[in-house]
Design a protein around this motif. Structure first.
Motif, PDB file in Angstrom:
ATOM      1  N   LYS A   1       3.957   3.695   7.646  1.00 18.23           N
ATOM      2  CA  LYS A   1       2.779   2.900   7.275  1.00 18.23           C
ATOM      3  C   LYS A   1       1.482   3.665   7.484  1.00 18.23           C
ATOM      4  O   LYS A   1       0.482   3.370   6.869  1.00 18.23           O
ATOM      5  CB  LYS A   1       2.764   1.587   8.063  1.00 18.23           C
ATOM      6  N   GLY A   2       1.504   4.680   8.341  1.00 19.23           N
ATOM      7  CA  GLY A   2       0.312   5.486   8.588  1.00 19.23           C
ATOM      8  C   GLY A   2      -0.132   6.263   7.366  1.00 19.23           C
ATOM      9  O   GLY A   2      -1.270   6.694   7.276  1.00 19.23           O
ATOM     10  N   ASP A   3       0.778   6.442   6.410  1.00 22.33           N
ATOM     11  CA  ASP A   3       0.443   7.179   5.199  1.00 22.33           C
ATOM     12  C   ASP A   3       0.077   6.264   4.044  1.00 22.33           C
ATOM     13  O   ASP A   3      -0.119   6.738   2.926  1.00 22.33           O
ATOM     14  CB  ASP A   3       1.618   8.064   4.776  1.00 22.33           C
ATOM     15  N   LEU A   4      -0.020   4.972   4.273  1.00 23.43           N
ATOM     16  CA  LEU A   4      -0.304   4.041   3.183  1.00 23.43           C
ATOM     17  C   LEU A   4      -1.617   4.383   2.484  1.00 23.43           C
ATOM     18  O   LEU A   4      -1.719   4.293   1.263  1.00 23.43           O
ATOM     19  CB  LEU A   4      -0.319   2.595   3.671  1.00 23.43           C
ATOM     20  N   ASP A   5      -2.625   4.822   3.228  1.00 22.63           N
ATOM     21  CA  ASP A   5      -3.882   5.203   2.596  1.00 22.63           C
ATOM     22  C   ASP A   5      -3.693   6.413   1.685  1.00 22.63           C
ATOM     23  O   ASP A   5      -4.262   6.481   0.602  1.00 22.63           O
ATOM     24  CB  ASP A   5      -4.985   5.449   3.626  1.00 22.63           C
ATOM     25  N   LEU A   6      -2.842   7.363   2.076  1.00 21.18           N
ATOM     26  CA  LEU A   6      -2.565   8.515   1.225  1.00 21.18           C
ATOM     27  C   LEU A   6      -1.821   8.080  -0.032  1.00 21.18           C
ATOM     28  O   LEU A   6      -2.144   8.525  -1.134  1.00 21.18           O
ATOM     29  CB  LEU A   6      -1.745   9.565   1.973  1.00 21.18           C
TER      30      LEU A   6
ATOM     31  N   ASN B   1       8.080   2.351 -14.270  1.00 22.03           N
ATOM     32  CA  ASN B   1       7.008   1.352 -14.380  1.00 22.03           C
ATOM     33  C   ASN B   1       5.632   2.016 -14.280  1.00 22.03           C
ATOM     34  O   ASN B   1       4.777   1.585 -13.515  1.00 22.03           O
ATOM     35  CB  ASN B   1       7.167   0.266 -13.318  1.00 22.03           C
ATOM     36  N   ALA B   2       5.453   3.057 -15.073  1.00 18.01           N
ATOM     37  CA  ALA B   2       4.239   3.878 -15.007  1.00 18.01           C
ATOM     38  C   ALA B   2       2.958   3.097 -15.252  1.00 18.01           C
ATOM     39  O   ALA B   2       1.903   3.465 -14.747  1.00 18.01           O
ATOM     40  CB  ALA B   2       4.335   5.033 -15.999  1.00 18.01           C
ATOM     41  N   GLY B   3       3.029   2.003 -15.998  1.00 15.42           N
ATOM     42  CA  GLY B   3       1.837   1.212 -16.276  1.00 15.42           C
ATOM     43  C   GLY B   3       1.477   0.240 -15.181  1.00 15.42           C
ATOM     44  O   GLY B   3       0.480  -0.471 -15.273  1.00 15.42           O
ATOM     45  N   VAL B   4       2.276   0.216 -14.117  1.00 20.75           N
ATOM     46  CA  VAL B   4       2.040  -0.686 -12.989  1.00 20.75           C
ATOM     47  C   VAL B   4       1.483   0.118 -11.820  1.00 20.75           C
ATOM     48  O   VAL B   4       2.015   1.178 -11.470  1.00 20.75           O
ATOM     49  CB  VAL B   4       3.357  -1.383 -12.558  1.00 20.75           C
ATOM     50  N   TYR B   5       0.397  -0.380 -11.231  1.00 21.53           N
ATOM     51  CA  TYR B   5      -0.160   0.258 -10.042  1.00 21.53           C
ATOM     52  C   TYR B   5       0.729  -0.086  -8.858  1.00 21.53           C
ATOM     53  O   TYR B   5       0.898  -1.258  -8.522  1.00 21.53           O
ATOM     54  CB  TYR B   5      -1.602  -0.222  -9.783  1.00 21.53           C
ATOM     55  N   TYR B   6       1.338   0.930  -8.243  1.00 18.72           N
ATOM     56  CA  TYR B   6       2.267   0.717  -7.130  1.00 18.72           C
ATOM     57  C   TYR B   6       2.184   1.910  -6.181  1.00 18.72           C
ATOM     58  O   TYR B   6       2.849   2.929  -6.361  1.00 18.72           O
ATOM     59  CB  TYR B   6       3.693   0.539  -7.681  1.00 18.72           C
ATOM     60  N   ALA B   7       1.332   1.815  -5.179  1.00 22.58           N
ATOM     61  CA  ALA B   7       1.068   2.933  -4.268  1.00 22.58           C
ATOM     62  C   ALA B   7       2.310   3.401  -3.519  1.00 22.58           C
ATOM     63  O   ALA B   7       2.463   4.597  -3.247  1.00 22.58           O
ATOM     64  CB  ALA B   7      -0.028   2.545  -3.272  1.00 22.58           C
ATOM     65  N   GLU B   8       3.212   2.485  -3.212  1.00 23.41           N
ATOM     66  CA  GLU B   8       4.388   2.838  -2.418  1.00 23.41           C
ATOM     67  C   GLU B   8       5.313   3.811  -3.130  1.00 23.41           C
ATOM     68  O   GLU B   8       6.185   4.412  -2.507  1.00 23.41           O
ATOM     69  CB  GLU B   8       5.146   1.584  -1.999  1.00 23.41           C
ATOM     70  N   ARG B   9       5.139   4.018  -4.447  1.00 27.84           N
ATOM     71  CA  ARG B   9       5.979   4.980  -5.163  1.00 27.84           C
ATOM     72  C   ARG B   9       5.854   6.370  -4.546  1.00 27.84           C
ATOM     73  O   ARG B   9       6.750   7.187  -4.653  1.00 27.84           O
ATOM     74  CB  ARG B   9       5.669   5.007  -6.657  1.00 27.84           C
ATOM     75  N   PHE B  10       4.747   6.651  -3.875  1.00 24.73           N
ATOM     76  CA  PHE B  10       4.532   7.975  -3.306  1.00 24.73           C
ATOM     77  C   PHE B  10       5.240   8.189  -1.969  1.00 24.73           C
ATOM     78  O   PHE B  10       5.281   9.310  -1.484  1.00 24.73           O
ATOM     79  CB  PHE B  10       3.036   8.281  -3.206  1.00 24.73           C
ATOM     80  N   GLN B  11       5.827   7.161  -1.383  1.00 18.87           N
ATOM     81  CA  GLN B  11       6.546   7.379  -0.131  1.00 18.87           C
ATOM     82  C   GLN B  11       7.808   8.209  -0.351  1.00 18.87           C
ATOM     83  O   GLN B  11       8.245   8.914   0.556  1.00 18.87           O
ATOM     84  CB  GLN B  11       6.872   6.061   0.567  1.00 18.87           C
ATOM     85  N   ASP B  12       8.389   8.158  -1.549  1.00 16.63           N
ATOM     86  CA  ASP B  12       9.585   8.941  -1.863  1.00 16.63           C
ATOM     87  C   ASP B  12       9.306  10.046  -2.872  1.00 16.63           C
ATOM     88  O   ASP B  12      10.229  10.666  -3.391  1.00 16.63           O
ATOM     89  CB  ASP B  12      10.692   8.017  -2.403  1.00 16.63           C
ATOM     90  N   TRP B  13       8.045  10.315  -3.162  1.00 14.99           N
ATOM     91  CA  TRP B  13       7.684  11.337  -4.125  1.00 14.99           C
ATOM     92  C   TRP B  13       8.104  12.715  -3.620  1.00 14.99           C
ATOM     93  O   TRP B  13       7.936  13.038  -2.446  1.00 14.99           O
ATOM     94  CB  TRP B  13       6.179  11.273  -4.366  1.00 14.99           C
TER      95      TRP B  13
ATOM     96  N   LEU C   1     -11.993   5.069   1.136  1.00 12.41           N
ATOM     97  CA  LEU C   1     -11.114   3.902   1.275  1.00 12.41           C
ATOM     98  C   LEU C   1     -11.255   3.294   2.667  1.00 12.41           C
ATOM     99  O   LEU C   1     -11.406   2.078   2.808  1.00 12.41           O
ATOM    100  CB  LEU C   1      -9.661   4.311   1.011  1.00 12.41           C
ATOM    101  N   ASP C   2     -11.252   4.128   3.685  1.00 10.27           N
ATOM    102  CA  ASP C   2     -11.413   3.645   5.063  1.00 10.27           C
ATOM    103  C   ASP C   2     -12.739   2.900   5.214  1.00 10.27           C
ATOM    104  O   ASP C   2     -12.807   1.831   5.817  1.00 10.27           O
ATOM    105  CB  ASP C   2     -11.351   4.826   6.032  1.00 10.27           C
ATOM    106  N   PHE C   3     -13.813   3.452   4.635  1.00  9.35           N
ATOM    107  CA  PHE C   3     -15.127   2.823   4.711  1.00  9.35           C
ATOM    108  C   PHE C   3     -15.120   1.465   4.003  1.00  9.35           C
ATOM    109  O   PHE C   3     -15.581   0.465   4.542  1.00  9.35           O
ATOM    110  CB  PHE C   3     -16.188   3.742   4.102  1.00  9.35           C
ATOM    111  N   LEU C   4     -14.591   1.432   2.770  1.00  9.89           N
ATOM    112  CA  LEU C   4     -14.597   0.197   1.985  1.00  9.89           C
ATOM    113  C   LEU C   4     -13.714  -0.895   2.582  1.00  9.89           C
ATOM    114  O   LEU C   4     -14.001  -2.081   2.441  1.00  9.89           O
ATOM    115  CB  LEU C   4     -14.144   0.482   0.548  1.00  9.89           C
ATOM    116  N   VAL C   5     -12.659  -0.488   3.269  1.00  6.92           N
ATOM    117  CA  VAL C   5     -11.723  -1.473   3.825  1.00  6.92           C
ATOM    118  C   VAL C   5     -12.100  -1.888   5.246  1.00  6.92           C
ATOM    119  O   VAL C   5     -11.966  -3.057   5.609  1.00  6.92           O
ATOM    120  CB  VAL C   5     -10.280  -0.908   3.792  1.00  6.92           C
TER     121      VAL C   5
END
Length: 156
Positions: A5-10, A63-75, A110-114
């Motif tokens: 979860k620490g990499d969620l921002d990345l 699902n390239a047209g869907v925004y899904y950040a978690e796809r990068f956990q297994d990239w 992102l950190d600032f905005l959140v």
């Protein structure tokens, strides 16, 4: 379930870069003549690499047209499938020198905005105009009623 979860921002920043690349394409010149899929590319020919289409290719991204950040956990980290600023290895293929700065600045923003401010997001047109460079939404991104929080203390 997220592995780290620490990499969620990345993951979020990488998905923003994949989904909305800064440039729709990059250009280059062919260094050595070659043939690819029946097409000749003579030395010196100008070519375009379609960053947007590659980053939205269903053969590469499910699902390239869907925004899904978690796809990068297994990239797999390939320098040839996530190409928001061009493809290839940074050291061998002259990939964008600003990649790491962009990622770190985006994580800080992102950190600032959140975490550092509160705001509201009014209705607006966030459709991306792909004919514009850089590709920016029609409304840009509007926030209102901004209140900055300083060490947990709300500042007006």
């Amino acid at each position: 379930m997220l592995k780290n979860k620490g990499d969620l921002d990345l993951y979020f920043v990488q998905e923003v870069r994949r989904y909305n690349p800064f440039f729709p394409f990059v250009s280059a010149r062919v260094k050595e003549s070659f043939q690819w899929r029946g097409v000749s590319f003579p030395m010196g020919r100008r070519v375009l690499l379609d960053l947007y289409a590659t980053n939205h290719d269903e053969k590469i991204w499910a699902n390239a047209g869907v925004y899904y950040a978690e796809r990068f956990q297994d990239w797999n980290g390939s320098p040839f499938n996530s190409i928001p600023q061009g493809g290839g290895d940074f050291y061998e293929h002259h990939r964008c020198a600003g990649k790491w700065i962009t990622i770190n600045l985006s994580r800080n923003a992102l950190d600032f905005l959140v975490k550092k401010i509160e705001y509201t997001v009014p209705d607006q047109d966030l459709e991306i105009d792909l004919s514009r460079i850089p590709a920016i939404s029609k409304s840009r991104f509007i926030i209102k009623d901004v209140k900055r929080s300083l060490w947990g203390i709300q500042v007006m």
